[in-house]
Design a protein around this motif. Sequence first.
Motif, PDB file in Angstrom:
ATOM      1  N   TRP A  30      -9.806  -8.300  42.719  1.00  0.00           N
ATOM      2  CA  TRP A  30      -9.096  -7.627  43.645  1.00  0.00           C
ATOM      3  C   TRP A  30     -10.091  -6.986  44.626  1.00  0.00           C
ATOM      4  CZ3 TRP A  30      -9.321  -2.513  45.016  1.00  0.00           C
ATOM      5  CH2 TRP A  30      -8.129  -2.033  45.772  1.00  0.00           C
ATOM      6  N   SER A  31     -11.309  -6.468  44.133  1.00  0.00           N
ATOM      7  CA  SER A  31     -12.274  -5.701  44.989  1.00  0.00           C
ATOM      8  C   SER A  31     -13.049  -6.659  45.877  1.00  0.00           C
ATOM      9  CB  SER A  31     -13.501  -5.110  43.983  1.00  0.00           C
ATOM     10  OG  SER A  31     -12.883  -4.175  43.172  1.00  0.00           O
ATOM     11  N   GLY A  32     -13.342  -7.961  45.322  1.00  0.00           N
ATOM     12  CA  GLY A  32     -13.831  -8.814  46.284  1.00  0.00           C
ATOM     13  C   GLY A  32     -12.668  -9.236  47.273  1.00  0.00           C
ATOM     14  N   ASN A  33     -11.765  -9.720  46.793  1.00  0.00           N
ATOM     15  CA  ASN A  33     -10.672  -9.996  47.615  1.00  0.00           C
ATOM     16  C   ASN A  33     -11.053 -11.259  48.778  1.00  0.00           C
ATOM     17  OD1 ASN A  33      -8.077  -9.868  48.786  1.00  0.00           O
ATOM     18  ND2 ASN A  33      -8.485  -8.511  50.240  1.00  0.00           N
ATOM     19  N   ARG A  91       0.383   7.316  11.789  1.00  0.00           N
ATOM     20  CA  ARG A  91       1.653   7.062  10.932  1.00  0.00           C
ATOM     21  C   ARG A  91       2.150   5.526  10.913  1.00  0.00           C
ATOM     22  NH1 ARG A  91       5.336  12.313  11.750  1.00  0.00           N
ATOM     23  NH2 ARG A  91       3.496  12.500  13.223  1.00  0.00           N
ATOM     24  N   TYR A 130      -9.181  -8.696  36.793  1.00  0.00           N
ATOM     25  CA  TYR A 130      -8.502  -8.544  38.046  1.00  0.00           C
ATOM     26  C   TYR A 130      -9.043  -7.459  39.079  1.00  0.00           C
ATOM     27  CZ  TYR A 130      -4.581  -6.542  40.548  1.00  0.00           C
ATOM     28  OH  TYR A 130      -3.907  -6.104  41.698  1.00  0.00           O
ATOM     29  N   LEU A 131      -9.904  -6.480  38.344  1.00  0.00           N
ATOM     30  CA  LEU A 131     -10.555  -5.554  39.214  1.00  0.00           C
ATOM     31  C   LEU A 131     -11.772  -6.035  40.014  1.00  0.00           C
ATOM     32  CD1 LEU A 131     -10.754  -2.558  40.019  1.00  0.00           C
ATOM     33  CD2 LEU A 131     -12.366  -2.243  38.194  1.00  0.00           C
ATOM     34  N   ARG A 155      -4.362   2.064   2.737  1.00  0.00           N
ATOM     35  CA  ARG A 155      -5.672   2.034   3.458  1.00  0.00           C
ATOM     36  C   ARG A 155      -5.755   0.717   4.072  1.00  0.00           C
ATOM     37  NH1 ARG A 155      -9.659   3.747  -1.050  1.00  0.00           N
ATOM     38  NH2 ARG A 155     -11.550   3.274   0.652  1.00  0.00           N
ATOM     39  N   PHE A 213      -7.907  -6.739  32.595  1.00  0.00           N
ATOM     40  CA  PHE A 213      -8.111  -5.617  33.880  1.00  0.00           C
ATOM     41  C   PHE A 213      -9.447  -5.763  34.595  1.00  0.00           C
ATOM     42  CE2 PHE A 213      -9.443  -1.663  36.048  1.00  0.00           C
ATOM     43  CZ  PHE A 213      -8.352  -1.772  36.862  1.00  0.00           C
TER      44      PHE A 213
END
Lengths: 388, 178
Positions: free
Chosen positions: A261-264, A303, A257-258, A233, A254
Motif C-alpha cells: 500500500w505504501s509503495g503503491n 477464561r 499489505y502495508l 493448564r 498486514f
Amino acid sequence: MQEYFKKIENRSVKIGGAGLAALAVSYFVWGEHFYRSYLFGYLPWAMLTLGCLAILLLHHLVSGAWGHVLQRMSESGSRILAVMGLLFIPVLIGMRDLYPWTDDAVVEASHVLHEKAGYLDAVFFIARSVLYFALWTAMATLLRRWSSKQDDGTDRSLTRRMKIFSGPSMVLFVITASLASVDWMMSLEPEWYSTIYGMSFIVGSVLTALAFCIMVLSKVSGHRPYSDILTSRHAHHLGNLLFAFTILWAYLAFSQYLIIWSGNLPEDNFWYLRRTGPGWNVVAVLLLIGHFFVPFFILLSRRSKKELKKLYVIAGLIFVMRFVDIYWLVAPAFDHESVSIHPLDVIAPVAIGGVWVALFMRYLGQVPILPLHDPRFGEDGFHIHDID
Amino acid sequence: MNAPPIYGLMAEFDAPEDILAAAESARRKGYREMDAYTPFPMEELTDALGIRHTTLSLFVLCCGIAGGLIGFFMQYFTSVIDYPVNIGGKPLNSWPQFIPITFEMTILFAAIGAVVGMIFRNGLPRPVHPVFNVDRFELATRDKFFLCIEASDPLFDRDATEAFLKSLEPSHVTVVEN
C-alpha cells in the motif's frame, strides 16, 4: 474413543467417496472450472497436513506439555503427506489451466516472466514438488517410526534422536514449505511477488493444524486416557498458542499489505486491487473480523482459554476462516472482477476433506492415543525432567 | 485511626500439603480475607484461597484501548488537522500507516497499566507489612508455610478463629500485631 474414531471415519469415507465421485462427474460437466476449484479444495488440506508436520517438529524440539497431548494427532496428520502427494497429481495435470507462466506466449510478452523463466519451468516445477513431498514424507515417517518404537519402552535414546533430527528438519521444512507456497499459490499471478508470502503460508498452515487438533482434542477429552491427564493448564497452553498464531497471521498479512500500500506501485498493487474490488472487499472485511478481531478478543480473556469446550468454538471459527482466507488468496487470480462461487468450489474441499479426515481417524485409531514411555512426561502429562 | 487492634492470626505449617489443606478448610469455613506465604510459588493455592478474578485485567484492557485511541488520534491530529502535508498523493488520513504506532501504543499503555495497576492493587508502595511483626515469619523464605487470616474478615473473631486455626494442627498460631 475407538468407536468415536470409527464413526467419524465411516462418515468421512462416505462424504469423501461421494465427493470424489461428484468431482469426477463434474470434470466432464464443468471442465474449464475443474482445476482451479480442485486447487482451492486441495490447498487448505495440504496446509493442514503441513501444519501437523510443523507442530510435530516443534514439539520434538521444545517438548511442551501441549505438544505431548497433540503428538499422536500431528503424527497421524503428517502421515497423510504421502496421500497428499498423490492428490497433487491432478494439479500437475492441470498446470496449463492454472499457471499462466506455462504459456510461452504469455512469458514472451512479459519481461518479468522472461526473467523468471529459469525458475518457473514446468519440468522444474514438477521436480520441485516431488522433492518437497519426498522430504516431508521422509521426516514424518522417520519421526512416527521412532515414536512408535519408543512406545515399547526399550530404547531410551530415541527421544534424544527425535529431538536432534527435528532441528535441521525444521530448517529444511521452512525452506521447502516457503518454496512450495511460491510454486503452488504465488505463481498463479506470476508477475507478482511478496517476500513474506512463504512465512504467511507456514503460519497459516500451523494455525489450521492447531485449530483442527484442538477441535479433535476437545471431542475426545472426555475419554480415557485423555480424561486422566488433561487439565485446564493444557487448554490454557493451547489457547495461548492459538492466540499467538492468530496474531502472527494478522501481523504478517498486514505487513504485506502495508508495504505494498505504501509503495503503491503498479507492479504489485494490482494483487490487492483485485482482492479489494467489488465482492472481494466483503470477503477481505470478513477475514479481518472473523479471522482476526473475533478470535483475538475472545482469546484475550483467560477464561475462554482454560476450557477445551470454549476453545472448540473458537478453533472451529478459525478453521472455517482458513478456508475463506485461502479462497481469497487463490480465487481472485482467476476471477478478477467479482466473486462467483462455483459449485465445484464447495465439492472439491469437501471431497478432499472427506478423504483426509477418514485417513486421519484411521491412523489415529491404530496407535496408542498418548505416547508411551516418553521420558519427558510423567503420569500427569507434565514434565518430570528434560532431556538434552 | 480506628484500625482493628490486631492485623490477624497466623498459623505456621511444616509442609506444602498442610497449608493447601488448611487454606481449603478456611475457605470452606467462609473466610475470604486471608493470604498464604510460602517459600516457593504454589499455583494450587490460588484456588484453595478462593482468590477470584481480579479487576486488573479489565483495567489493563481499558489502558490498552486508551493507548490505541491516543496513538491513532495523535497521528490523525498531526497529519490531518495540525500540519497536513501531501505525501506522494496519499490521502491525509492514511490509516494503514497509522496502524504500527497505534499497535505499539496499545501494547505500551497496556503493559504500563498492568505494572502500575498491579503495584497499586497490591497496596504498594508500603514500607512495612504487619506480618513482619511475627518473629518466626522470616522462615517463610526458608522452609515454613504460613496462613494468615486477617482481622478485616467479617467472620473474624479472635477466639473462634484462633480455635479454628488450632484445629488445623499447625506448629504455631501467632497473633499478628498491627
